[in-house]
Write a protein that holds these residues in place. Structure first.
Motif, PDB file in Angstrom:
ATOM      1  N   TYR A 270       0.868  -1.178   0.000  1.00 28.69           N
ATOM      2  CA  TYR A 270       0.000   0.000   0.000  1.00 28.69           C
ATOM      3  C   TYR A 270       0.908   1.232   0.000  1.00 28.69           C
ATOM      4  O   TYR A 270       1.767   1.379   0.874  1.00 28.69           O
ATOM      5  N   LEU A 332      -9.540   7.441  -1.149  1.00 30.20           N
ATOM      6  CA  LEU A 332      -9.717   6.099  -1.706  1.00 30.20           C
ATOM      7  C   LEU A 332     -11.184   5.873  -1.997  1.00 30.20           C
ATOM      8  O   LEU A 332     -12.020   6.735  -1.668  1.00 30.20           O
ATOM      9  N   LYS A 336     -14.207   0.870  -0.199  1.00 30.28           N
ATOM     10  CA  LYS A 336     -13.025   0.167   0.296  1.00 30.28           C
ATOM     11  C   LYS A 336     -12.512   0.725   1.626  1.00 30.28           C
ATOM     12  O   LYS A 336     -11.496   0.255   2.135  1.00 30.28           O
ATOM     13  N   VAL A 340      -9.782  -1.530   3.801  1.00 34.74           N
ATOM     14  CA  VAL A 340      -8.406  -1.034   3.783  1.00 34.74           C
ATOM     15  C   VAL A 340      -7.965  -0.648   5.185  1.00 34.74           C
ATOM     16  O   VAL A 340      -6.824  -0.930   5.598  1.00 34.74           O
ATOM     17  N   THR A 388      -7.707  -0.382  -3.561  1.00 30.34           N
ATOM     18  CA  THR A 388      -8.283   0.829  -2.980  1.00 30.34           C
ATOM     19  C   THR A 388      -9.221   1.577  -3.915  1.00 30.34           C
ATOM     20  O   THR A 388      -9.728   2.632  -3.567  1.00 30.34           O
TER      21      THR A 388
END
Length: 555
Positions: A270, A332, A336, A340, A388
């Protein structure tokens, strides 16, 4: 007589002795009779020499009607292959194909032989292939058809070249292209003779005197003429595109040359892409007090240095969230946010939500090159299945990425060479590092140093491998030759309707492949194969191809 009763009549005494010798039956009477008869049968047929100690052992043998034969129960040692050869000769296996071709019949059954590779000894796969074809041919021959079956061999390609180079070991590094070709040709010839001898030995009915070989000059000449016909019609072209590339084979691959390893382990990350220029519609939602970054997830960290943009889905909802751990603001997909946050082991507070279309005209900075701008661009390939909802885009290393770059005139520079190694343009820290090994380590380390790495985790997923070397491939942009399948698609589908497919589902697989692939990469970067008949300029990126170059190649 009834199986459940004692035998009566003249044979009763014989049976009684047989029963008394083999011992009193512990099973029903009929099973005792079967066991005694079976044993006598085996003794009679095999001609066993171990005589019974009982002086009356053979006294009743002639009273039981058993088959008498000189045919052996089994053949030992060399007897079996010798007997098979004798049967083939007496039955005229070698003359069967020519005999049936001379018959006067109105129908002909033609079976096109998909050629095996000339790269090794015959094996059970060859046997299955050839014997099944032979069964089909003989079936149609017995129904009155004349059989046309010309076997052949695929004599070119990477499997043979790899086999030759592996046998040469370290000596292969000093060989010229011409020397490799000669050794590959010799190797293929030897493999063909081994395989052909085995196929004939198996009794396969075929025209063994007129086989076809793809390294035959006449065969190659026909290929080159067809290539030029396709080129003349605009079906063949050269272009700079991302293709599947095998670092282990150092060549481009077609999709049919891939196999997918479901247990491949990738290092997914990420990454933060710091906001540089807010989209006009979001300027009022974002304060200057806290840094804002776009959250991106990728399974290919080594492609981050080649990033040129971040893609989003215009129809989806996106959110500005505040991280409870760092206090930073992230952008994002709204769908999500919870997943996330859970992966990052934190919580997000949703500050506001907005449409993906509102991201238009925004930009962010490259996580490794602060002065480099990565624009926010709409794209249809973005999904919410994983990640994302924002997709890192490196045009040199992705098919969809390349399409986006073509629409928006983005740079498509490739930072990876033919061996899967970072070139000098990737920077001193990455230069000469293998992208799938140490190169990935260095990229992740650089992201940590720039404080743009949020999390790294291992991901087990399906990943393409080179089916010959069994090693992972990469997607890498390079100049290759392609066939334009789009222009052939309509005609091909119509012609396929006239073909009977067994099983029928294979037709759907072929049509699906054409629908998914608008082009087909036909060039390879190896030496053992039919060359593309093109002359390249020594210093300029120019090439020459016409009818005369084809003729020169045929010489």
């Amino acid at each position: 007589m009834h199986w459940g009763l004692r035998p009566r009549g003249p044979g009763a005494t014989a049976m009684a002795s047989a029963r008394s010798f083999w011992g009193p039956p512990r099973l029903p009477c009929r099973l005792g009779w079967l066991g005694a008869t079976r044993r006598l049968l085996v003794r009679s047929v095999t001609g066993a020499s171990n005589q019974l100690t009982n002086p009356n052992s053979g006294k009743y043998r002639d009273t039981v009607l058993l088959p008498q034969t000189n045919f052996p129960m089994k053949l030992l040692g060399r007897q079996q292959p010798d007997m098979e050869l004798e049967i083939q000769q007496k039955c005229g296996f070698s003359e069967l194909y020519s005999w049936q071709k001379e018959r006067k019949t109105k129908t002909e059954f033609c079976l096109h032989d998909g050629p095996p590779y000339a790269n090794g000894d015959p094996h059970v796969g060859h046997a299955l292939n050839k014997i099944l074809k032979d069964i089909a041919n003989r079936y149609h021959m017995m129904r009155g058809s004349k059989i046309h079956f010309v076997p052949g061999w695929d004599c070119h390609g990477l499997p043979i070249e790899i086999k030759v180079l592996s046998e040469l070991g370290g000596k292969a590094q000093n060989l010229s292209a011409m020397e490799i070709r000669e050794k590959a040709r010799s190797f293929a010839k030897a493999a063909i003779e081994k395989q052909k001898s085995a196929f004939i030995r198996w009794g396969i009915m075929a025209d063994w005197d007129n086989c076809y070989y793809t390294f035959d000059r006449n065969y190659e000449a026909k290929q080159l003429r067809i290539f030029y016909q396709m080129y003349d019609k605009g079906l063949v072209y050269r272009s700079y595109k991302p293709v599947f590339w095998s670092p282990s084979s150092r060549t481009a691959l077609a999709e049919a040359e891939l196999e997918y390893n479901p247990e491949h382990v990738s290092r997914s990350i990420y990454v933060k892409f710091p906001l540089l220029k807010p989209p006009p519609k979001l300027a009022s939602l974002i304060s200057d007090s806290s840094p804002v970054s776009f959250l991106v997830w990728t399974t290919q960290p080594w492609t981050i240095p080649a990033n040129q943009a971040i893609c989003y889905m215009p129809e989806s909802k996106y959110a500005v969230v505040k991280c409870s751990t760092s206090g930073d603001l992230y952008i994002l997909a709204a769908d999500k946010v919870s997943s996330v946050a859970s992966t990052l082991e934190t919580t997000f507070e949703v500050i506001s939500t907005f449409s993906g279309a509102d991201l238009k005209n925004g930009t962010c900075s490259h996580p490794l090159i602060p002065d480099k701008v990565s624009p926010l661009l709409p794209a249809t390939h973005v999904t919410m299945a994983k990640g994302t909802g924002l997709v890192h885009t490196a045009p040199a290393h992705g098919m969809e990425d390349y399409s986006v770059a073509s629409q928006h005139n983005l740079p498509m520079d490739c930072l990876v060479d033919e061996g899967g190694i970072f070139i000098a343009e990737a920077g001193p820290e990455l230069h000469k590092k293998a992208v799938l090994e140490e190169g990935t380590d260095v990229v992740i380390k650089l992201l940590k140093n720039s404080k743009n790495l949020l999390k790294e985790e291992k991901l087990i997923h399906s990943y393409p491998y080179d089916w010959r070397t069994k090693k992972p491939v990469v997607i890498r942009a390079s100049k290759q030759w392609f066939i334009n399948i789009t222009d052939l698609k309509t005609t091909a589908k119509e012609l396929l309707k006239t073909v009977k497919f067994i099983p029928g589902a294979t037709l759907n697989a072929m049509v699906d492949m054409m629908d998914r692939r608008p082009y087909w990469c036909i060039s390879r970067q190896r030496v053992w194969g039919v060359p593309i008949p093109v002359f390249h300029h020594k210093t300029k990126d120019e090439y020459l191809i016409n009818r005369l170059t084809i003729i020169m190649t045929l010489w």
